[in-house]
Design a protein around this motif. Structure first.
Motif, PDB file in Angstrom:
ATOM      1  N   ARG A  84     -13.205  27.438  -9.588  1.00  0.00           N
ATOM      2  CA  ARG A  84     -12.614  26.285  -8.904  1.00  0.00           C
ATOM      3  C   ARG A  84     -13.141  26.092  -7.479  1.00  0.00           C
ATOM      4  N   GLN A  96      -3.959  25.445  -6.688  1.00  0.00           N
ATOM      5  CA  GLN A  96      -4.159  26.841  -7.085  1.00  0.00           C
ATOM      6  C   GLN A  96      -3.237  27.753  -6.280  1.00  0.00           C
ATOM      7  N   ARG A 113      -7.124  21.813  -4.125  1.00  0.00           N
ATOM      8  CA  ARG A 113      -8.013  22.362  -5.143  1.00  0.00           C
ATOM      9  C   ARG A 113      -8.671  23.631  -4.603  1.00  0.00           C
ATOM     10  N   MET A 125      -2.656  22.315 -13.903  1.00  0.00           N
ATOM     11  CA  MET A 125      -3.830  21.809 -13.200  1.00  0.00           C
ATOM     12  C   MET A 125      -4.851  21.251 -14.194  1.00  0.00           C
ATOM     13  N   ASP A 183     -15.813  20.477 -10.703  1.00  0.00           N
ATOM     14  CA  ASP A 183     -16.262  19.648  -9.582  1.00  0.00           C
ATOM     15  C   ASP A 183     -17.292  18.608  -9.995  1.00  0.00           C
ATOM     16  N   ASP A 193     -12.662  16.395  -3.804  1.00  0.00           N
ATOM     17  CA  ASP A 193     -11.211  16.443  -4.007  1.00  0.00           C
ATOM     18  C   ASP A 193     -10.708  15.309  -4.910  1.00  0.00           C
ATOM     19  N   ASP A 252      -6.266  17.555 -14.447  1.00  0.00           N
ATOM     20  CA  ASP A 252      -7.702  17.280 -14.486  1.00  0.00           C
ATOM     21  C   ASP A 252      -8.072  16.398 -15.676  1.00  0.00           C
ATOM     22  N   THR A 263      -2.171  16.518  -8.009  1.00  0.00           N
ATOM     23  CA  THR A 263      -2.949  17.589  -7.384  1.00  0.00           C
ATOM     24  C   THR A 263      -3.090  17.310  -5.899  1.00  0.00           C
TER      25      THR A 263
END
Length: 459
Positions: free
Chosen positions: A175, A206, A160, A21, A112, A140, A25, A157
């Motif tokens: 998260r 996740q 989230r 993840m 975020d 998102d 990101d 992804t």
């Protein structure tokens, strides 16, 4: 904010720690910055901006990053205009404590807040550090195109955040709450990835299998998870839709939660030829008592029954797992239940850890970390030895068999060999022959270790 253009092209180097993840990101951050006129570079020495994308799952991960920041500060002293930023889960977890430990850091940004990266970097002219630490339950990044490195496998992804609230885990606090990306957008993303040359897509979340098609549209209000599942928009349906994308060779996903392993998911894995017959299914403990203390929402027996049900529907299923030893209150009897369950299920592979309390979690606040470090170490060594033996036996059973391998690139040890993954995610090394990267080849396994298959291409 993400459209702010730098006065001149600035070169950005992103260093990534942690899970897939975080890799995803970093690609997302690169997409936001590239769209705003920044140039991404692969060498630290070439950069005007260095962003360290961090992990907060275990304490030693944070210590590793803090030590890395000290090293990067030496470069910053030689290059005063260098912008140094800390992003990701660690930034969200310990927040301004980073500035106490590393006052030379210019920006601290949680998962975020990445849309603010261009503005944050531009603001460095003020001399004050930029903080972007607000959790946003609606963010998102569905409209952002990540910048991915070339290869055969792409991370995507789909979900989230996390609503599970396990007592040992910091993820929900760094998260935020769970939210999913609409299915039609994901299908469009996969089609683009295939067009770009990727052969395999790994769906990330996740708790990836808690995905639901929460459509966002002016015509249709967002669906709750319950409504989505009643209308046929759960993770199993997404896998079926992915299986229909032309040109895609393989679909994987990580990491699922046992409580969300629905019948549609099992059916999709059993019947969709592009969905790999491999699952990473975290156990954490083989003791129901410990699982309850962890708030894992399933018992050891329910987990055992789930694995049996999946193997009945998917006979060639490969399973890996996560295990924590030395959790609060874990007795020798609890530990032996974990060993017994690992020996019974016989995982292909496992990621094994000793428990470390994370500030901010429920376990940190309410439970006594009463297993000594010495005992945690002994238990960890025992399960590692157990798993190594099982993995070696499973891989030895493949010697003489033919497996399909997706060639990924040159072996690190020998430029005349390729490495790749089988459907069951086993690393396989073989002479190149006439094969090319990105091809599915048939390899006869000649020998095996606990971690690697070695073989030759066959017609």
């Amino acid at each position: 904010a993400s459209e702010i253009k730098p006065q001149k092209a600035r070169r950005v180097y992103i260093e990534t720690y942690g899970c897939q993840m975080n890799v995803s990101d970093s690609e997302l951050m690169a997409g936001i910055l590239t769209r705003s006129g920044y140039e991404m570079v692969d060498q630290l020495e070439s950069a005007d901006v260095v962003l360290v994308n961090t992990c907060a799952i275990r304490e030693n991960a944070e210590e590793k990053v803090l030590n890395r920041l000290k090293h990067l500060n030496h470069r910053k002293r030689r290059q005063p205009n260098l912008v140094l930023g800390v992003c990701g889960c660690m930034a969200q977890h310990i927040k301004t404590k980073i500035l106490d430990a590393a006052p030379y850091v210019d920006l601290v940004m949680g998962p975020d807040s990445y849309r603010s990266l261009p503005r944050a970097i531009q603001s460095m002219t003020t001399g004050d550090p930029f903080l972007g630490l607000k959790l946003d339950k609606s963010e998102d990044y569905a409209d952002v195109a990540p910048v991915r490195k070339e290869g055969v496998r792409a991370w995507l992804t789909i979900q989230r955040g996390c609503d599970k609230m396990c007592t040992f885990c910091i993820v929900p606090f760094v998260r935020g709450r769970e939210r999913s990306i609409p299915m039609h957008l994901l299908i469009d993303d996969v089609k683009r990835l295939v067009h770009e040359g990727f052969k395999e897509v790994v769906l990330l979340g996740q708790t990836v299998n808690s995905y639901y098609d929460g459509e966002k549209s002016p015509l249709y209000p967002p669906l709750t998870k319950g409504e989505a599942k009643r209308r046929g928009g759960d993770f199993g349906d997404l896998l079926v839709a992915m299986n229909e994308v032309e040109g895609l060779e393989r679909v994987r996903f990580t990491s699922p939660h046992p409580s969300d392993a629905t019948e549609p998911l099992i059916e999709a894995m059993a019947t969709c030829d592009k969905v790999c017959k491999q699952m990473h299914l975290p156990l954490q403990s083989g003791s129901t008592k410990v699982l309850k203390a962890m708030r894992r929402t399933y018992t050891a027996e329910e987990y055992r029954e789930l694995v049996a049900r999946m193997r009945e529907r998917i006979p060639n299923l490969s399973i890996s797992t996560d295990v924590i030893v030395g959790f609060c209150g874990e007795t020798e009897e609890d530990f032996m239940e974990t060993c017994d369950l690992m020996a019974e299920i016989r995982y292909d592979a496992a990621f094994m850890f000793k428990y470390s309390a994370r500030e901010g979690t429920l376990a940190y606040k309410t439970l006594n970390d009463d297993v000594s470090e010495e005992e945690k170490g002994r238990r960890l060594r025992e399960i590692i030895e157990l798993q190594e033996r099982i993995s070696h036996e499973i891989n030895q059973a493949l010697v003489g068999k033919i497996v399909a391998v997706l060639a990924e690139g040159e072996s690190r040890r020998d430029a005349e060999h390729y490495h790749g993954k089988t459907d069951s995610f086993k690393t396989t090394v073989f002479p190149k022959g006439d094969s090319n990267v990105g091809e599915l080849v048939r390899v006869k396994v000649e020998s095996a270790t606990a971690h690697t298959l070695l073989g030759e291409i066959v017609a």
